[in-house]
Write a protein that holds these residues in place. Structure first.
Motif, PDB file in Angstrom:
ATOM      1  N   VAL A  53      40.693 -34.147   2.327  1.00  0.00           N
ATOM      2  CA  VAL A  53      42.212 -34.316   2.473  1.00  0.00           C
ATOM      3  C   VAL A  53      42.758 -34.066   1.036  1.00  0.00           C
ATOM      4  CG1 VAL A  53      43.843 -36.257   2.975  1.00  0.00           C
ATOM      5  CG2 VAL A  53      41.832 -35.679   4.363  1.00  0.00           C
ATOM      6  N   LYS A  54      43.703 -33.379   0.838  1.00  0.00           N
ATOM      7  CA  LYS A  54      44.358 -33.362  -0.386  1.00  0.00           C
ATOM      8  C   LYS A  54      46.049 -33.684  -0.313  1.00  0.00           C
ATOM      9  CE  LYS A  54      40.954 -31.339  -2.557  1.00  0.00           C
ATOM     10  NZ  LYS A  54      40.281 -32.171  -3.739  1.00  0.00           N
ATOM     11  N   VAL A  55      46.262 -34.136  -1.559  1.00  0.00           N
ATOM     12  CA  VAL A  55      47.876 -34.694  -1.485  1.00  0.00           C
ATOM     13  C   VAL A  55      48.577 -33.855  -2.864  1.00  0.00           C
ATOM     14  CG1 VAL A  55      49.262 -36.465  -1.896  1.00  0.00           C
ATOM     15  CG2 VAL A  55      47.299 -36.845  -0.538  1.00  0.00           C
ATOM     16  N   PHE A  72      50.478 -33.445   2.645  1.00  0.00           N
ATOM     17  CA  PHE A  72      48.784 -33.640   2.722  1.00  0.00           C
ATOM     18  C   PHE A  72      48.465 -32.807   3.915  1.00  0.00           C
ATOM     19  CE2 PHE A  72      51.089 -37.075   4.826  1.00  0.00           C
ATOM     20  CZ  PHE A  72      50.468 -37.284   6.028  1.00  0.00           C
ATOM     21  N   VAL A 585      41.365 -38.114  -3.237  1.00  0.00           N
ATOM     22  CA  VAL A 585      42.614 -38.044  -4.051  1.00  0.00           C
ATOM     23  C   VAL A 585      42.410 -39.242  -5.095  1.00  0.00           C
ATOM     24  CG1 VAL A 585      45.095 -37.899  -3.936  1.00  0.00           C
ATOM     25  CG2 VAL A 585      43.794 -36.775  -2.264  1.00  0.00           C
ATOM     26  N   ALA A 596      43.287 -41.134  -1.491  1.00  0.00           N
ATOM     27  CA  ALA A 596      43.035 -40.839  -0.189  1.00  0.00           C
ATOM     28  C   ALA A 596      41.969 -40.659   0.258  1.00  0.00           C
ATOM     29  CB  ALA A 596      44.123 -39.371   0.198  1.00  0.00           C
ATOM     30  N   ILE A 602      46.479 -41.938   3.309  1.00  0.00           N
ATOM     31  CA  ILE A 602      46.998 -41.959   1.914  1.00  0.00           C
ATOM     32  C   ILE A 602      47.405 -43.019   1.679  1.00  0.00           C
ATOM     33  CG2 ILE A 602      48.608 -40.730   0.315  1.00  0.00           C
ATOM     34  CD1 ILE A 602      47.568 -38.772   3.402  1.00  0.00           C
TER      35      ILE A 602
END
Length: 628
Positions: A53-55, A72, A585, A596, A602
């Motif tokens: 998971v990326k933001v 995200f 994150v 995250a 998040i």
């Protein structure tokens, strides 16, 4: 082991408890449970086999004062929301844009901050199958798809970023170990590209795309061995730091396409990298469970941090807490509450001008100042660590500053132990114009008595745990890309560069590229739960697995990879378990910290004194957190 001992003493339950607040010298940071972003159904995502998971954040300068936007990815889904942060509770029922992909998954993304407006934003999205998509989530448009037929690279996109200061250039790295420079104005060819060598050096090469008309990719970089996990541009955009599975940090002059310096991990691959706000220090983390601080000016490791129990997945500097203080110490009096209020006010003032005052550190006509860099890290051990990098670590050969830096660091004035090792840097390193002899000597040596932050036991007294593997992380299939090595080294010059990329890289006329050699198929990597201090025999085994050509026995004990006892060892200011799944994150914003985890949650952590009215009311009705 330390964990077993604490568990036996009744500390096991406390260590496994998820923290909802933590305390630093600035005050209490609180988790805002009503400001949590996730998929609308708030159901934990089954992360087995999915990409991290990326933001990404962007501010669209909305006149309403609520211009922050968040993007995200969770599994095959991509979300775009108004980010309300510490001001209001998150409303997950109204995403601005939501996309679900078939046959591939988003792996990373980046906004173009130069072109963002309330009516339009440019968002790059990288995918597990190798494509890169340019979308506008406000207009809900998909403008272009790059590497659509996977003729440029078939492996997973690991990192994508806009080139600083450019509205059209972006850089993409893949798990194949290659990086590519694109221009959004150009198309990709209908056949596999042919390349011409532009420049090469030790373990890197750069090629231009050989075609009659300008097309993507403009440049192809091949760096080191194995996957290229992440890259980061320096604050001024002139340098590029890359970390790879071969365990090397490589720093390039991006415009000149020249290698500035390198560093080798203590063990295994490096997974993440970041720059200090002034561009003088780089922090990297990875499979050795350590955070390593590298001096850009001196091209050497100046400290390592030990606090994580598994791989470090993200490192980031806190621009708002990094401080520069005058030599006269601040006087604090009164109660603890008064001290906390003064620190909050002081922190707010200094955050606004940290960048300018960092530059004063090397000014000869200003008063002496003391600097403290704050950075953080999160890892697969579900823990977040915060670290302070202070002057007695940065400049161990200078007298300790009288300035209060609010950090526990042992005085490094004791006599050196028998057989102490002194590392001397004899390489010629580049220095920038504002550097002084105090921190950029031609020959740098570490003091024989090295400070160890917060009295962390000496590495020799720590157990040497056996590196074990448990849950298998995301498996990626990489295809070795055949690169046509047309031409010889004699063709490297400004004429080739100008003719090859003049139209596509007009803003970077001197840009040179680094191309990578043939990539070996990537091995499946597993989560490592080592403690970071390993025997050379274990290190040899790992390097055999990753097919790294560099013999670790030859780099250990050198400037590339100093021994543990040869550099200061930092202990984290705080180290807290904040999630059930591995963390992916860590972003520092002015009012809060954002984290995250792989479950798709998040989280927003309000800084001291930054909890909004609505959030305060919501927090009052939620379970109280645990402070240790």
């Amino acid at each position: 082991m330390l964990i077993s001992k604490m568990a036996a003493e009744g500390g096991g339950k406390e260590m496994n408890e998820i923290k909802t607040q933590f305390t630093t010298r600035e005050g209490v940071h609180k988790l805002l449970t009503h400001s949590e972003y996730s998929r609308p159904n708030r159901v934990p995502f089954n992360s087995q086999g999915s990409n991290p998971v990326k933001v990404s954040f962007v501010n669209v300068n909305d006149q309403s004062g609520n211009g922050d936007r968040i993007c995200f990815n969770v599994g095959r889904e991509l979300y775009f929301y108004i980010y309300k942060g510490v001001r209001k509770a998150a409303d997950l029922s109204k995403p601005i844009d939501k996309r679900i992909y078939k046959g591939t998954q988003p792996t990373c993304h980046d906004f173009n901050h130069l072109t963002a407006t309330a009516e339009s934003v440019s968002l790059l999205v990288g995918f597990s199958a190798g494509q890169v998509q340019l979308i506008d989530p406000i207009k809900k448009e998909t403008s272009k798809l790059f590497n659509e037929e996977r003729l440029i690279d078939k492996s997973r996109v690991t990192c994508v970023k806009w080139v600083p200061g450019s509205e059209s250039l972006f850089l993409v790295s893949h798990s194949s170990g290659n990086m590519y420079l694109y221009n959004v104005e150009h198309t990709c060819g209908t056949t596999a590209p042919h390349y011409q060598l532009l420049k090469q050096g030790e373990n890197y090469s750069v090629h231009t795309c050989k075609s009659k008309s300008t097309r993507n990719p403009l440049l192809k970089w091949t760096v080191g061995e194995g996957a290229l996990h992440e890259f980061a541009f320096s604050p001024d955009g002139k340098f590029l730091a890359c970390v790879s599975q071969d365990g090397f940090l490589r720093v390039f002059n991006f415009d000149a396409v020249e290698l500035h310096g390198t560093m080798k991990s203590y063990f295994g691959g490096l997974l993440c990298v970041c720059w200090s706000p002034d561009g003088k220090y780089i922090v990297a983390g990875g499979e050795d469970d350590l955070v390593t601080v590298w001096s850009f000016l001196d091209c050497r490791v100046i400290a390592r941090g030990h606090g994580h129990k598994s791989w470090v997945s993200v490192v980031a500097f806190d621009h708002y807490t990094t401080s520069v203080e005058e030599s006269d110490p601040m006087e604090f009096s009164g109660s603890d509450e008064d001290f906390q209020d003064q620190m909050i006010h002081f922190g707010r003032d200094r955050a606004n001008s940290t960048q300018s005052r960092l530059s004063k550190r090397n000014s000869t006509d200003s008063r002496p100042v003391s600097v403290t860099y704050r950075f953080g890290s999160v890892g697969q051990d579900t823990q977040m660590c915060l670290w302070d990098l202070t002057e007695d670590i940065l400049f161990p050969h200078l007298p300790l500053s009288r300035t209060r830096t609010h950090t526990n660091v042992m005085n490094a004035t004791s006599p050196p132990p028998a057989g102490a090792t002194i590392i001397t840097n004899t390489s010629s390193n580049a220095t920038n114009g504002n550097s002084s002899g105090a921190n950029t000597p031609g020959i740098n040596s570490l003091s024989t008595a090295l400070p160890r932050s917060n009295s962390l036991p000496h590495p020799n007294s720590l157990p040497h745990p056996v590196a074990t593997t448990t849950t298998t992380t995301t498996t990626t299939t990489t295809t070795a890309n055949n690169t046509n090595k047309a031409g010889s080294g004699g063709g490297i010059g400004s004429a080739i560069l100008d003719s090859a990329i003049a139209t596509g890289v007009s803003k970077f006329a001197t840009l040179s590229l680094h191309d990578r050699k043939e990539r070996h198929p990537e091995k499946d990597h597993k989560r490592n739960h080592s403690m970071g201090h390993i025997s050379s025999k274990s290190s040899d085994k790992l390097n055999l697995l990753t097919k790294t050509k560099t013999d670790p026995a030859k780099t250990l004990g050198t400037l590339l990879c100093p021994r543990m006892e040869d550099v200061p060892l930092l202990e984290p200011l705080i180290c807290k378990k904040i999630a059930h799944e591995r963390l992916t994150v860590l972003i520092f914003l002015e009012d809060c910290l954002v984290t995250a985890c792989q479950e798709g949650f998040i989280c927003t952590w309000a800084r001291p004194g930054k909890v909004g009215l609505l959030s305060s009311q919501n927090q009052a009705s939620s379970p109280s957190g645990t402070v240790v």
